[in-house]
Structure formats: structure tokens, C-alpha cells
Design an enzyme around this catalytic site. Structure first.
Site, PDB file in Angstrom:
ATOM      1  N   HIS A  74      -8.721   2.639 -44.786  1.00  0.00           N
ATOM      2  CA  HIS A  74      -8.090   3.679 -45.607  1.00  0.00           C
ATOM      3  C   HIS A  74      -8.806   4.133 -46.595  1.00  0.00           C
ATOM      4  O   HIS A  74      -8.527   5.085 -47.502  1.00  0.00           O
ATOM      5  CB  HIS A  74      -6.718   3.228 -46.182  1.00  0.00           C
ATOM      6  CG  HIS A  74      -5.638   2.863 -45.019  1.00  0.00           C
ATOM      7  ND1 HIS A  74      -5.720   1.282 -44.600  1.00  0.00           N
ATOM      8  CD2 HIS A  74      -4.810   3.122 -44.288  1.00  0.00           C
ATOM      9  CE1 HIS A  74      -4.737   1.362 -43.756  1.00  0.00           C
ATOM     10  NE2 HIS A  74      -4.325   2.298 -43.536  1.00  0.00           N
ATOM     11  N   GLN A 112     -11.818  -7.593 -45.336  1.00  0.00           N
ATOM     12  CA  GLN A 112     -12.225  -8.658 -45.981  1.00  0.00           C
ATOM     13  C   GLN A 112     -12.483  -9.861 -45.105  1.00  0.00           C
ATOM     14  O   GLN A 112     -13.575 -10.628 -45.415  1.00  0.00           O
ATOM     15  CB  GLN A 112     -10.780  -9.228 -46.859  1.00  0.00           C
ATOM     16  CG  GLN A 112     -10.947 -10.151 -47.497  1.00  0.00           C
ATOM     17  CD  GLN A 112      -9.716 -10.673 -48.360  1.00  0.00           C
ATOM     18  OE1 GLN A 112      -8.828  -9.683 -48.856  1.00  0.00           O
ATOM     19  NE2 GLN A 112      -9.494 -11.975 -48.807  1.00  0.00           N
ATOM     20  N   CYS A 142      -4.420  -0.433 -49.988  1.00  0.00           N
ATOM     21  CA  CYS A 142      -3.667   0.070 -48.892  1.00  0.00           C
ATOM     22  C   CYS A 142      -2.408  -0.658 -48.508  1.00  0.00           C
ATOM     23  O   CYS A 142      -1.641  -0.064 -48.071  1.00  0.00           O
ATOM     24  CB  CYS A 142      -4.797   0.100 -47.902  1.00  0.00           C
ATOM     25  SG  CYS A 142      -5.218  -1.691 -47.124  1.00  0.00           S
TER      26      CYS A 142
END
Length: 179
Positions: A74, A112, A142
Site C-alpha cells: 500500500h 516485515q 495500512c
């Protein structure tokens, strides 16, 4: 990039001639270049020969390294902290270099899970450590600002390599020292 930001601002229905937006495309482009500066860095530049001989074979931990990254899905920020540990085998890495490795990979479009593994593998490759452990805890905009809008959610990821994966006592020591 400046022209692309101008197009995006116009596409959302804003007026680029409005005083508050006059220089926004240029500022946004400059900010994006800063936020993604990790693409212009290499491990060699970041480490800069700061690898030193050492007789230490005990766990080295750098915890609470703040990180700022951008979700590749995003392009919204995620913000958190990393805990990095390794067990040296004859050489140690300059303390600030661990944080610089975290920053180099965080300052790219990321997920991540991948960020955690990239840091662990890089520390292992640079130091030839017996083992490396990395844990990242982060809040994702997000998930907080859109979609499910959950304000208190924290994502935790880990990468355990070598002794941290193979030896439960090593892993437990790491986990207890960062909590």
C-alpha cells in the site's frame, strides 16, 4: 517523480494552484527519495570495513533499534523496532553497523517478514556468526488507517539462523534478554 506526484494530487481532485499545494509535488518526491534511500546503499558501504577481530564467543544483542519502513502493498509506513543478536566466531561488527543494516533494508518498499530475514542473513554473511536472531515488532499504517482500522495491533516477526534455530537454550536466552 515530482510530475507523478502532481498527477496523483490532481487525480484525487485537488487544485495544484492552491497555496498549500504549490510545492507539494517537489516536497513529496524529496520525501519519497529519503524514505527509500536504502535502494542506493550496499552492504559494503554500510559496513565500511567495521569488522574487528575478537575472542568473544558470547551473544551480542542490539535491541530496540527503531525502524521506519514502507509497506510494499500500500506504500504506507510501518514503524517499529528491531532486536538483533549474534554469536561471533572471531570477529565482531561495529555497533552502529547493526543499526545501519536495519535502516538500509527498512528504507525500501518491504514486507516485515522479508525485512526480518534480510537483516538476519546479512548479519550472518558479514560476521560469519555461529548464529543470528532477529525479532521485529511493528505497527502498520495500512492496517491502522485503512482496511480493518485496528489501532492497537502489533506484528511480530522473527528470523532465527544457526545456533538460534538449532539450540533452544540460545533462543530462550535471546528472547529473555530482549523482553
Amino acid at each position: 517523480m515530482k510530475e507523478e506526484y502532481a498527477r496523483i494530487i490532481e487525480a484525487i481532485g485537488e487544485d495544484l494552484d492552491r497555496p498549500g499545494l504549490k510545492d507539494t509535488p517537489a516536497r513529496a518526491a524529496k520525501a519519497m527519495q529519503f524514505l527509500t534511500r536504502g535502494y542506493s546503499e550496499t552492504v559494503e558501504q554500510v559496513v565500511n570495513d567495521a569488522l574487528f577481530p575478537s575472542d568473544s564467543s558470547e551473544m551480542i544483542i542490539v535491541k530496540d533499534i527503531e525502524l521506519y519502513s514502507m509497506c510494499e502493498h500500500h506504500m504506507l509506513p510501518f514503524i517499529g523496532r528491531a532486536h538483533v543478536a549474534y554469536i561471533p566466531t572471531g570477529k565482531v561488527l561495529g555497533l552502529s553497523k547493526i543499526a545501519r543494516i536495519v535502516d538500509m533494508f527498512a528504507r525500501r518498499l518491504q514486507i516485515q517478514e522479508q525485512l526480518t530475514l534480510q537483516i538476519a542473513e546479512t548479519v550472518r554473511n558479514v560476521t560469519e556468526a555461529e548464529g543470528v536472531g532477529v525479532i521485529i515488532e511493528a505497527k502498520h499504517m495500512c492496517m491502522m488507517m485503512r482496511g480493518v482500522e485496528k489501532q492497537n495491533s502489533v506484528m511480530k516477526t522473527s528470523a532465527m539462523l544457526g545456533a538460534f534455530r538449532d539450540n533452544a537454550a540460545t533462543r530462550t536466552e535471546f528472547l529473555s534478554l530482549i523482553s
